[in-house]
Scaffold this motif. Structure first.
Motif, short mmCIF file in Angstrom:
data_model
loop_
_atom_site.label_atom_id
_atom_site.label_comp_id
_atom_site.label_asym_id
_atom_site.label_seq_id
_atom_site.Cartn_x
_atom_site.Cartn_y
_atom_site.Cartn_z
N ALA A 176 0.85 -1.21 0.00
CA ALA A 176 0.00 0.00 0.00
C ALA A 176 0.87 1.25 0.00
N VAL A 177 0.30 2.33 -0.51
CA VAL A 177 0.98 3.63 -0.48
C VAL A 177 0.87 4.17 0.95
N THR A 178 2.00 4.48 1.55
CA THR A 178 1.96 4.98 2.93
C THR A 178 2.08 6.50 2.99
N ASP A 179 2.56 7.12 1.91
CA ASP A 179 2.59 8.59 1.86
C ASP A 179 2.58 9.02 0.39
N PRO A 180 1.42 9.48 -0.11
CA PRO A 180 1.32 9.82 -1.54
C PRO A 180 2.19 11.02 -1.90
N ASP A 181 2.67 11.78 -0.93
CA ASP A 181 3.48 12.96 -1.24
C ASP A 181 4.97 12.62 -1.39
N ARG A 182 5.34 11.44 -1.02
CA ARG A 182 6.76 11.06 -1.19
C ARG A 182 6.98 10.59 -2.62
N PRO A 183 8.27 10.58 -3.09
CA PRO A 183 8.54 10.15 -4.47
C PRO A 183 8.17 8.69 -4.67
N ARG A 184 7.81 8.36 -5.93
CA ARG A 184 7.53 6.98 -6.32
C ARG A 184 8.65 6.06 -5.81
N HIS A 185 8.30 4.85 -5.45
CA HIS A 185 9.20 3.81 -4.93
C HIS A 185 9.64 4.06 -3.48
N TYR A 186 9.49 5.30 -2.99
CA TYR A 186 9.87 5.58 -1.60
C TYR A 186 8.61 5.89 -0.79
N ASN A 187 7.46 5.46 -1.29
CA ASN A 187 6.18 5.84 -0.65
C ASN A 187 5.31 4.62 -0.37
N LEU A 188 5.94 3.44 -0.27
CA LEU A 188 5.17 2.19 -0.14
C LEU A 188 5.51 1.45 1.15
N GLY A 189 4.51 0.75 1.68
CA GLY A 189 4.75 -0.11 2.83
C GLY A 189 4.09 -1.47 2.61
N VAL A 190 4.56 -2.50 3.36
CA VAL A 190 4.00 -3.85 3.24
C VAL A 190 3.41 -4.25 4.60
N PHE A 191 2.18 -4.77 4.57
CA PHE A 191 1.46 -5.09 5.80
C PHE A 191 0.95 -6.53 5.76
N MET A 192 1.01 -7.23 6.88
CA MET A 192 0.33 -8.52 7.00
C MET A 192 -1.07 -8.22 7.49
N VAL A 193 -2.04 -8.39 6.60
CA VAL A 193 -3.43 -8.04 6.94
C VAL A 193 -4.19 -9.33 7.25
N ASP A 194 -4.83 -9.36 8.40
CA ASP A 194 -5.67 -10.50 8.74
C ASP A 194 -6.84 -10.55 7.74
N ALA A 195 -6.93 -11.65 7.00
CA ALA A 195 -7.92 -11.72 5.91
C ALA A 195 -9.35 -11.74 6.43
N ARG A 196 -9.52 -11.97 7.72
CA ARG A 196 -10.89 -11.99 8.28
C ARG A 196 -11.25 -10.66 8.94
N SER A 197 -10.42 -9.65 8.75
CA SER A 197 -10.72 -8.34 9.33
C SER A 197 -11.99 -7.77 8.70
N PRO A 198 -12.78 -7.01 9.48
CA PRO A 198 -13.91 -6.31 8.89
C PRO A 198 -13.40 -5.40 7.76
N GLY A 199 -14.16 -5.38 6.65
CA GLY A 199 -13.76 -4.53 5.51
C GLY A 199 -13.03 -5.28 4.41
N VAL A 200 -12.65 -6.55 4.66
CA VAL A 200 -11.98 -7.33 3.59
C VAL A 200 -13.04 -8.16 2.87
N THR A 201 -13.11 -7.99 1.55
CA THR A 201 -14.03 -8.82 0.74
C THR A 201 -13.22 -9.47 -0.38
N ILE A 202 -13.43 -10.77 -0.55
CA ILE A 202 -12.75 -11.48 -1.63
C ILE A 202 -13.80 -11.87 -2.66
N GLY A 203 -13.57 -11.48 -3.91
CA GLY A 203 -14.56 -11.81 -4.93
C GLY A 203 -13.88 -11.94 -6.26
N GLY A 204 -14.60 -11.49 -7.25
CA GLY A 204 -13.94 -11.40 -8.54
C GLY A 204 -14.21 -12.54 -9.49
#
Ligand SMILES: Cc1cc2nc3c(=O)[nH]c(=O)nc-3n(C[C@H](O)[C@H](O)[C@H](O)COP(=O)(O)OP(=O)(O)OC[C@H]3O[C@@H](n4cnc5c(N)ncnc54)[C@H](O)[C@@H]3O)c2cc1C
Length: 272
Positions: A176-204
């Motif tokens: 995910a983008v952690t700061d849209p005002d920082r330059p490309r490639h220096y504005n991203l972070g990686v998170f372990m997201v619990d897939a059962r958290s409220p707000g996660v939907t898997i479809g497609g």
């Protein structure tokens, strides 16, 4: 003329016999695996998860990894034999892409390794790699999913596309983008997201060629200790993952096979 490229030693062939016997005794044989990429039904998932835990107990989810990490300490050739025996049994993929494990080993804290590496290799966790987006695939630095600080935690919003998996995942390794005002490639972070958290939907879509899904993240609250590495180190972390994907001595417990499943589908549906 013999065109075969692989010759195994007597010791390796003896190991194959042991693996085959174990598989025949322990592998779930009556699985219902649709030939298209639909998600597996609950009963099938449970059978496969049970089998994963048996595999994990033997260290066979990562057979050539050291034992202290949950592997079996075997040689790469033994690992290949295990993989060949999986193929022979025509088992479905067992769900985990495994690349996140190496990544957490490189970038994670000791606590994160304890939470996510050991259980993954025991066969207890399934994690999907949640990077690609509808408008950002090859150009992964162009993603739009946004992680905003929320006290010590983060709120994540965005849509991911073409994410592989037929099982209900436990975690989503999410870029995910952690700061849209920082330059490309220096504005991203990686998170372990619990897939059962409220707000996660898997479809497609259901694709003939695979099991890729869309994942919708709608104000998903992610605890601060689920950030892997630094807040702006996502691009470097991606490189670790993609290097694994392209370059590792890859042990991917087999699928029934994309090509096989397409042929089977065409035979049944189209009579060709
Ligand atoms: C079977 C499958 C499984 C997948 N599983 C996962 C998964 O588990 N997790 C995950 O995060 N993602 C997954 N993906 C997504 C994958 O990472 C993307 O499909 C891939 O990065 C390519 O992106 P795209 O499909 O959007 O193609 P695009 O980015 O639209 O690219 C299309 C074409 O344009 C070219 N192109 C793009 N940009 C440029 C440029 N700037 N200059 C020159 N040429 C360019 C590309 O090389 C390509 O030929 C999966 C994809 C597939 C097909």
């Amino acid at each position: 003329m013999d065109f075969s490229t692989t010759k195994y030693t007597e010791e390796q062939e003896a190991f194959r016999v042991v693996v085959r016997e174990w598989m025949e005794e322990n592998a779930p044989l009556e699985l219902s695996v649709p030939e298209d990429g639909r998600a597996l039904d609950t009963d099938t998932q449970q059978l496969v998860r049970k089998f994963r835990r048996k595999l994990g107990a033997k260290g066979w989810i990562a057979p050539s990894w050291p034992r202290h990490l949950g592997g079996a300490g075997l040689s790469p050739s033994m690992e290949v034999i295990i993989q060949e025996e999986f193929r022979r049994m025509k088992l479905p993929a067992i769900g985990d892409n495994r690349r996140h494990i190496n990544t957490i080993l490189v970038w994670g804290t000791e606590e994160q390794k304890r939470r996510w590496v050991i259980p993954a290799l025991r066969g207890e966790l399934l994690t999907w790699q949640n990077f690609g987006e509808p408008g950002a695939g090859a150009d992964i630095a162009g993603i739009n999913t946004r992680a905003k600080a929320h006290g010590d935690d983060y709120l994540i919003n965005g849509t991911k596309a073409m994410i592989t998996g037929r099982f209900d995942p436990d975690f989503l390794l999410t870029l995910a983008v952690t700061d849209p005002d920082r330059p490309r490639h220096y504005n991203l972070g990686v998170f372990m997201v619990d897939a059962r958290s409220p707000g996660v939907t898997i479809g497609g879509p259901t694709l003939l060629v695979g099991s890729e899904r869309n994942i919708y993240l709608d104000n998903v609250l992610v605890p601060g200790d689920c950030l892997i590495g630094g807040l702006y180190q996502g691009w470097e972390i991606c490189q670790t993952i993609l290097q694994q994907e392209r370059g590792e001595v890859s042990f991917r417990i087999t699928e029934s096979g994309t090509i096989d499943s397409i042929q089977e589908y065409l035979r049944k549906e189209r009579g060709s």
